[in-house]
Design an enzyme around this catalytic site. Sequence first.
Site, PDB file in Angstrom:
ATOM      1  N   SER A   1      30.189  35.887  41.247  1.00  0.00           N
ATOM      2  CA  SER A   1      30.777  35.439  42.506  1.00  0.00           C
ATOM      3  C   SER A   1      32.281  35.658  42.589  1.00  0.00           C
ATOM      4  O   SER A   1      32.847  35.599  43.684  1.00  0.00           O
ATOM      5  CB  SER A   1      30.468  33.952  42.721  1.00  0.00           C
ATOM      6  OG  SER A   1      30.886  33.189  41.606  1.00  0.00           O
TER       7      SER A   1
ATOM      8  N   ASP B   1      36.945  26.017  46.076  1.00  0.00           N
ATOM      9  CA  ASP B   1      35.781  25.154  46.310  1.00  0.00           C
ATOM     10  C   ASP B   1      35.276  24.424  45.075  1.00  0.00           C
ATOM     11  O   ASP B   1      34.164  23.908  45.067  1.00  0.00           O
ATOM     12  CB  ASP B   1      34.640  25.992  46.900  1.00  0.00           C
ATOM     13  CG  ASP B   1      34.205  27.120  45.961  1.00  0.00           C
ATOM     14  OD1 ASP B   1      34.792  27.253  44.864  1.00  0.00           O
ATOM     15  OD2 ASP B   1      33.301  27.894  46.332  1.00  0.00           O
TER      16      ASP B   1
ATOM     17  N   HIS C   1      35.582  28.646  42.514  1.00  0.00           N
ATOM     18  CA  HIS C   1      36.233  29.918  42.841  1.00  0.00           C
ATOM     19  C   HIS C   1      37.684  29.713  43.258  1.00  0.00           C
ATOM     20  O   HIS C   1      38.082  28.604  43.618  1.00  0.00           O
ATOM     21  CB  HIS C   1      35.435  30.618  43.940  1.00  0.00           C
ATOM     22  CG  HIS C   1      33.975  30.677  43.646  1.00  0.00           C
ATOM     23  ND1 HIS C   1      33.079  29.739  44.140  1.00  0.00           N
ATOM     24  CD2 HIS C   1      33.258  31.513  42.857  1.00  0.00           C
ATOM     25  CE1 HIS C   1      31.858  30.011  43.671  1.00  0.00           C
ATOM     26  NE2 HIS C   1      31.945  31.073  42.891  1.00  0.00           N
TER      27      HIS C   1
END
Length: 376
Positions: A34, A346, A349
């Site tokens: 991610s 968040d 990340h």
Amino acid sequence: MQHVILCLQISLLLSSFSYSMQAQYTSIFSFGDSYTDTGNKVILYGPAAADLWINKPPFGMTFFGHPAGRLSDGRLVIDFIAQALGLPLLPPSLAKDQSFKQGANFAVAGATVLKTSTTSPALYPQLAVAGGAVPPPNNISLADELGWFDAMKPALCGSPQACKDYFAKALFVVGELGWNDYGVMVVGGKSVAEAQSYVPQIVATIVAATEKLINDGATTVVVSGISPMGCAPGNLVLLASQDPADYEPDTGCLKGMNELSRDHNAQLSQALTTLGGRYPGARVTYADLYGPVIAFATAPARFGFDSALRACCGGGGGKYNFNLSAACGMPGVAACPNPSAYVNWDGVHLTEAAYHRVADGWLRGPYANPPILATA
């Protein structure tokens, strides 16, 4: 007059240098999780992507103005690299009706290095209980991403030699990988020491993937280490300790998780140096993700940040602003008004501002040796 001519010559020299940097690579191919995914996870989710929390505002708010398949408020490191090289932002490899001649991104949020039952990519399975739409456990590993790359080759180059010529002009980026492998183990109840026992296997798999890319024709491969996992607000909440000795005094991060990150990075860096020695015709660069992020945590104001350990987007409040039941993108969960003042987006990340600083360190130094923009 001579002064004008001199200025013109300097201007032409700088323009030529800038052009040579941009013309150095004609395409980029990237892999990872991610930290690098530009949309594959959303595509894998299929028709239900409209309900996916990572596909909801405020994701993408800073640069794109809407969710753009990235787990951040804006651009990722790979986006800044593409822009610095004068190339378009990398499309996700699973996108339909897309040309990949200038590159493709095979990274998937939640991807692991190892494909075993020990490292399921559902890093925070509690989200499912919280009632939010969560990404399915696609169980995508690095091997899957390499398989997608192999499947794409016929559309890029017609023969093994043509591929070698084509990939010789490409930049390959093996982005952050390993976080999900270790994170699942520790959040799932394994000790840090147990997770650490997998470091040699995980590192060997990343290095083998890098060697495969070199054998496919890559002459420049940038391989990322992992960030200090003990500094992520999500881990600081989920792995909280009552013992002050479990925290680093200078950063407030979890000691054990950061030790795990450092061990992974040290072994990876050394293994890549050895690999590069076996392939003198290729440039293998270790890209440090730990160094810049730990620097942000140690002295955030020095880099223009107000907060390093508190998530910008979340409904948790408190010291870290992280709550599994109120994750970024879920109904009623808002982002901070100025994400650029935060390191973390968040809970896991980074913000675009943090990614920008990391990218600059990879492009120009000191967090990659040699830097991506180095000519030799």
